[in-house]
Scaffold this motif. Structure first.
Motif, PDB file in Angstrom:
ATOM      1  N   MET A   1      21.440 -21.053   0.025  1.00  0.00           N
ATOM      2  CA  MET A   1      22.374 -21.888   0.759  1.00  0.00           C
ATOM      3  C   MET A   1      21.814 -23.290   0.908  1.00  0.00           C
ATOM      4  O   MET A   1      20.601 -23.512   0.784  1.00  0.00           O
ATOM      5  CB  MET A   1      22.662 -21.283   2.139  1.00  0.00           C
ATOM      6  CG  MET A   1      21.470 -21.294   3.088  1.00  0.00           C
ATOM      7  SD  MET A   1      21.834 -20.493   4.670  1.00  0.00           S
ATOM      8  CE  MET A   1      21.875 -18.778   4.194  1.00  0.00           C
TER       9      MET A   1
ATOM     10  N   SER B   1      27.508 -20.193  -2.441  1.00  0.00           N
ATOM     11  CA  SER B   1      28.518 -21.221  -2.203  1.00  0.00           C
ATOM     12  C   SER B   1      28.956 -21.117  -0.753  1.00  0.00           C
ATOM     13  O   SER B   1      28.528 -20.207  -0.029  1.00  0.00           O
ATOM     14  CB  SER B   1      29.711 -21.043  -3.157  1.00  0.00           C
ATOM     15  OG  SER B   1      30.691 -22.032  -2.921  1.00  0.00           O
ATOM     16  N   GLN B   2      29.773 -22.050  -0.332  1.00  0.00           N
ATOM     17  CA  GLN B   2      30.262 -21.992   1.048  1.00  0.00           C
ATOM     18  C   GLN B   2      31.779 -22.040   1.106  1.00  0.00           C
ATOM     19  O   GLN B   2      32.398 -21.384   1.954  1.00  0.00           O
ATOM     20  CB  GLN B   2      29.671 -23.142   1.876  1.00  0.00           C
ATOM     21  CG  GLN B   2      29.912 -22.997   3.368  1.00  0.00           C
ATOM     22  CD  GLN B   2      29.137 -24.014   4.180  1.00  0.00           C
ATOM     23  OE1 GLN B   2      28.700 -25.042   3.663  1.00  0.00           O
ATOM     24  NE2 GLN B   2      28.942 -23.741   5.449  1.00  0.00           N
ATOM     25  N   ASP B   3      32.382 -22.801   0.214  1.00  0.00           N
ATOM     26  CA  ASP B   3      33.825 -22.986   0.298  1.00  0.00           C
ATOM     27  C   ASP B   3      34.586 -22.361  -0.867  1.00  0.00           C
ATOM     28  O   ASP B   3      35.777 -22.602  -1.040  1.00  0.00           O
ATOM     29  CB  ASP B   3      34.148 -24.481   0.370  1.00  0.00           C
ATOM     30  CG  ASP B   3      33.552 -25.258  -0.795  1.00  0.00           C
ATOM     31  OD1 ASP B   3      32.843 -24.656  -1.622  1.00  0.00           O
ATOM     32  OD2 ASP B   3      33.793 -26.479  -0.870  1.00  0.00           O
TER      33      ASP B   3
ATOM     34  N   ARG C   1      28.567 -19.262   6.711  1.00  0.00           N
ATOM     35  CA  ARG C   1      27.303 -19.925   6.421  1.00  0.00           C
ATOM     36  C   ARG C   1      27.050 -19.941   4.919  1.00  0.00           C
ATOM     37  O   ARG C   1      26.650 -20.947   4.341  1.00  0.00           O
ATOM     38  CB  ARG C   1      26.147 -19.224   7.134  1.00  0.00           C
ATOM     39  CG  ARG C   1      24.807 -19.935   6.902  1.00  0.00           C
ATOM     40  CD  ARG C   1      23.615 -19.083   7.341  1.00  0.00           C
ATOM     41  NE  ARG C   1      23.609 -18.862   8.773  1.00  0.00           N
ATOM     42  CZ  ARG C   1      22.684 -18.118   9.370  1.00  0.00           C
ATOM     43  NH1 ARG C   1      21.747 -17.508   8.656  1.00  0.00           N
ATOM     44  NH2 ARG C   1      22.715 -17.948  10.668  1.00  0.00           N
ATOM     45  N   VAL C   2      27.286 -18.816   4.265  1.00  0.00           N
ATOM     46  CA  VAL C   2      27.117 -18.739   2.814  1.00  0.00           C
ATOM     47  C   VAL C   2      27.836 -17.492   2.316  1.00  0.00           C
ATOM     48  O   VAL C   2      28.000 -16.511   3.047  1.00  0.00           O
ATOM     49  CB  VAL C   2      25.620 -18.683   2.417  1.00  0.00           C
ATOM     50  CG1 VAL C   2      24.968 -17.386   2.883  1.00  0.00           C
ATOM     51  CG2 VAL C   2      25.432 -18.859   0.921  1.00  0.00           C
TER      52      VAL C   2
ATOM     53  N   SER D   1      29.043 -11.980   2.012  1.00  0.00           N
ATOM     54  CA  SER D   1      29.433 -13.188   2.731  1.00  0.00           C
ATOM     55  C   SER D   1      28.821 -13.114   4.123  1.00  0.00           C
ATOM     56  O   SER D   1      28.800 -12.045   4.747  1.00  0.00           O
ATOM     57  CB  SER D   1      30.959 -13.298   2.828  1.00  0.00           C
ATOM     58  OG  SER D   1      31.331 -14.462   3.532  1.00  0.00           O
TER      59      SER D   1
END
Length: 899
Positions: A682, A491-493, A715-716, A519
């Motif tokens: 990602m 995920s990213q967010d 980034r991921v 992360s």
């Protein structure tokens, strides 16, 4: 039944062994043709059902019709079923990056519509009422506008108008020629993200958003999807209404029926039929060899009989008809048995490979045996044509032979002494028995040519198939270590706390034996130019004399001037940016790993824990230039980015927020030669740089190095797992994630599926390739048996004469063994080089298709098996035929004129 038919039947009864072998050859030929046709039909049926499950079981759709047209189609006798959704309208997509798709198109689905038109969720769930909405993932990937689950959309919904004409999804966007007429405002809550629906075409002007239909809406604009009773009538059906309404076809399903009007699909069908035609042609060639030889030998036996029949008035047409009747009799027995054998054998093969097809393509659609009457009839027709061709050629030749030559049989051998002359060296090497065998081989070149050709065909096919499978296995082995984990969640967010809560649930999934979380965050750092290697300077366009280019180096989009404008003050940095000789801005990625994984890496490197852990601990990093030539096999072989192995750096977040950029952090870096753990899956693309500069840090340092709220540079982030049963674990994880109500966009990837797919492809290729080659080899073996055994029988008088003048059984067997060797050596002499060339062409073809880095290797095991098999088949056949001859009385054999 006329006299010629009776003569043909008597010939079949008299030579039962040859007749049985010929019938077996016809059975094998018909079985292979039937198996190829039946499997092709079964595969297309499987692909059709799978595509229908994925894209919907409809053939034609009308995207902008009224309710009266829908009622009219319900009464149409050609229509089996219909389903509709409401065209609620269009809304402008603010910030759209695709100029040809400036709208959002809102569709109102009934509950039955979701069943008929498959919707594949990427995250979230389906809408349950008219206040919830499902967004197509293409809005973000193609339109450049992202929506997340939980967002609230307030849209001004209206109609596209071109003058007085109302436009729909089948009408492409034309800038300047149309307007969006607003009608009402609607508010929706995003409950899910889905794949692009099948009914949204690339030319459609709006990205599809799906909501529940509102019973209070009275809009009379509908999209109608039609399923026909006979899908093959789809073109005539849509042509009947072409002038009234525009339509689209479900080409994703129709292509497997051969009904798609898309040019690429016509190419697909052409390729499919070409491959099938080549396979059937190979089968026919091998079968014609066998059946032709059978009839040719039969006619050689009956040469005098044919001459006598011709002398009493039999015409060439009657003689040809007699031979063709003989072929039809063999076909009447062999073809039905072959068709049944082909259906049964391919049914067993499908049972074996059905599970593997499910793993490759459609897991919920079973691959089953599908019998087509047309395919069976076509296979039978091809078999009959094969038999008739095989019988007609020798029949025409026999009918055209002069009568006296047939009666005297002077056309059998027309060779002079020079044609069978052997050298004194060969006589000394082979002895009398070997010389006799060699003379007989030279004397009957034409008769034995078919034996050699059959064996050559079998050798080339077997070795080539083995080479193909071996290349597939090598390609598979290259993909075995694709990542350092089996299952990845990326995920990213997502919030860190939410991710770690999910981690606690997923790590206990059945089958998982190792797990971690991490992360990856992007930073910028300032590096003294003197610490960069010459390799970096060359890639940057500078040299050792003039330093770095005057406007600085930046491969990540953060220019030195941008860093300076943020108020950063450091050695070598001025208000105008970097000086040419002092400092360079580089991109640095820090991979924060869970503390346990990080300690394991330190232990493997032999580094002290107290120096590299804690709030003031150093970081380990990998800093290498990229290997453009892909020559390096180990990380140690890559060129270094820095001249020193340790250094202190100041790192800054890659952000446009000036206040965050003012506070750089000092970190100590130790460069090591390792391959960092793979990041979770990602989305998006990663900007390419000429170097890799990545640091590893424990998760306990994340709060210190990553300021609170810093999300744009992530980034991921995600979780990785190792599992004993990745497929089962991934399925269970998917259920857990959906139950957790995750609203952030994410990817759950089972990386082992790539290896599993590779294994499945190889398994399927093995099954079909070796099934095919075994049956072709059986045809070749039957051909060899038929030809050799019959030719030995034709030489009864010759062999009896040799035995009558004193040749012992030992010498007789020695002569026969020499003949076996001559046949085998001749077949191997031609077959092995052709097989090697074919294997090399297969290797080059796979290399051109992208299987790089695979060295060409000869399939030595298959070559050895081919050599042994060829000699064994010839030897067994020869010994069988000779044993029959030895049981005969010598006097009877000398007196028998074989008529």
């Amino acid at each position: 039944m006329n006299i010629f038919h009776k003569v043909a039947l008597q010939g079949l009864k008299k030579n039962r062994t040859r007749t049985v072998v010929t019938v077996i050859g016809v059975i094998l030929s018909a079985a292979m043709i039937t198996a190829v046709a039946t499997f092709g039909v079964s595969l297309l049926d499987y692909m059709t059902k799978g595509a229908a499950q994925k894209y919907g079981d409809w053939q034609a759709a009308f995207l902008n019709v009224d309710s009266s047209f829908v009622r009219e189609q319900l009464l149409n006798k050609e229509v089996k079923n219909t389903v509709t959704f409401e065209n609620i309208g269009y809304a402008a997509l603010d910030g759209a990056e695709n100029p040809n798709k400036p709208y959002l198109f809102i569709a109102g689905f009934q509950p039955e519509t979701f069943d008929a038109l498959p919707i594949h969720l990427l995250s979230g769930r389906l809408p349950e009422n008219s206040g919830e909405i499902l967004v197509s993932g293409k809005v973000a990937s193609n339109g450049g506008v992202s929506y997340a689950v939980g967002d609230t959309l307030t849209l001004t919904v209206g109609a596209r108008m071109k003058g007085n004409e109302k436009l729909g999804q089948s009408d492409p966007y034309t800038a300047g020629d149309e307007t969006l007429l607003p009608e009402e405002k609607r508010t929706y809550r995003v409950v899910g993200i889905c794949q692009t629906p099948a009914f949204e075409k690339d030319s459609s002007p709006g990205y599809t958003l799906i909501t529940g239909a509102d019973p209070s809406d009275r809009a009379d604009s509908l999209s109608l999807f039609v399923t026909l009773k006979n899908p093959r009538q789809v073109h005539s059906y849509v042509d009947a209404g072409k002038g009234r309404h525009s339509y689209i076809l479900n080409n994703d399903v129709l292509r497997f029926m051969g009904l798609s009007d898309d040019p690429s699909d016509r190419l697909f069908n052409g390729l499919l039929y070409t491959v099938g035609g080549i396979v059937i042609a190979i089968i026919m060639i091998g079968s014609i060899f066998l059946i032709y030889n059978s009839f040719s030998i039969s006619l050689n036996e009956r040469t005098r009989q044919i001459g006598i029949l011709s002398s009493v008035g039999a015409t060439a047409k009657q003689l040809r008809a007699s031979v063709l009747f003989e072929g039809l009799c063999i076909g009447a027995v062999g073809i039905p048995l072959g068709v049944l054998a082909g259906i049964g054998s391919i049914g067993l093969v499908i049972i074996v490979v059905a599970k593997n097809f499910g793993n490759l393509l459609y897991a919920d659609v079973p691959l089953t045996l599908h019998i087509s009457v047309l395919a069976i009839a076509g296979a039978a027709a091809v078999s009959i044509v094969t038999i008739l061709i095989s019988a007609y050629i020798p029949a025409k030749k026999a009918a055209g032979t002069p009568v006296m030559e047939c009666i005297r049989q002077t056309n059998e051998v027309k060779l002079g002494a020079k044609a069978v002359k052997t050298s004194k060296l060969s006589q000394r090497i082979y002895g009398l028995e070997g010389t006799l065998a060699l003379k007989n081989f030279k004397r009957n070149r034409k008769r034995y040519r078919s034996i050699v050709l059959s064996l050559v065909l079998s050798i080339v096919l077997f070795i080539s198939t083995s080479a193909f499978v071996m290349e597939l296995k090598k390609a598979s082995e290259q993909t075995k270590v694709v990542t350092s984990y089996d299952i990845g969640f990326g995920s990213q967010d997502m919030d860190d706390g939410e991710m770690l809560q999910l981690y606690d649930k997923l790590k206990n999934t059945d089958g998982v034996y190792e797990s971690s979380y991490q992360s990856y965050i992007e930073y910028s750092c300032i590096v003294p130019a003197g610490r960069l290697t010459e390799d970096f300077r060359e890639s940057a366009g500078g040299d050792s004399s003039d330093g770095i280019a005057s406007n600085g180096i930046s491969t990540d989009g953060i220019l030195p001037s941008e860093i300076a404008s943020g108020g950063i003050s450091s050695s070598g940095i001025s208000s105008g940016g970097l000086t040419t000789d002092d400092s360079v801005a580089l991109s640095l990625g820090i991979q924060f790993l869970d503390d346990g994984t990080y300690r394991n890496i330190l232990d493997s490197l032999g580094l002290p824990l107290d120096e590299y852990t804690g709030q003031n601990g150093k970081l380990i990093a990998v800093a290498k230039m990229k290997d453009d030539g892909s020559q390096a096999e180990k990380v140690e072989q890559l060129r270094d980015l820095f001249t020193d192995s340790t250094m202190d750096l100041t790192i800054f977040p890659q952000t446009d927020n000036a206040s965050e950029m003012e506070t750089g952090q000092n970190v100590g870096i130790t460069l090591v030669d390792i391959v960092p753990p793979d990041t979770p899956p990602m989305t998006g693309t990663v900007q390419q740089k000429p170097y890799d500069f990545q640091a590893l840090a424990p998760w306990s340092l994340k709060d210190k190095l990553a300021p609170s709220g810093l999300t744009e540079d992530v980034r991921v982030k995600g979780l990785t797992f190792q599992s004993h049963n990745p497929s089962k674990s991934a399925a269970e994880m998917k259920t857990v994630i959906q139950g957790a109500g995750i609203t952030s966009a994410y990817i759950l990837l089972n990386t082992s599926e790539m290896l599993e797919e590779s294994r499945n492809y190889i398994f399927i290729a093995n099954v079909f390739a070796y099934t095919f080659i075994i049956m072709i080899s059986l045809i070749a073996a039957a051909n060899v048996f038929n030809t050799i055994s019959t030719n030995i029988k034709l030489r009864r008088q010759e062999l009896a004469m040799l035995r009558s003048v004193g040749m012992s059984d030992r010498d007789f067997n020695k002569m026969m063994r020499f003949e076996c060797v001559f046949y085998g050596m001749r077949a191997l002499l031609f077959g092995l080089p052709l097989a090697v060339v074919s294997s090399w062409l297969i290797h080059r073809g796979m290399f051109a298709a992208g299987a790089e880095g695979i060295d060409f290797t000869l399939p030595w095991v298959s070559i050895g098996i081919s050599v042994c098999s060829v000699l064994l088949v010839i030897f067994v056949t020869m010994m069988y035929a000779v044993s029959k001859i030895k049981k005969e009385n010598i006097i009877d054999a000398l007196r028998d004129d074989m008529t």
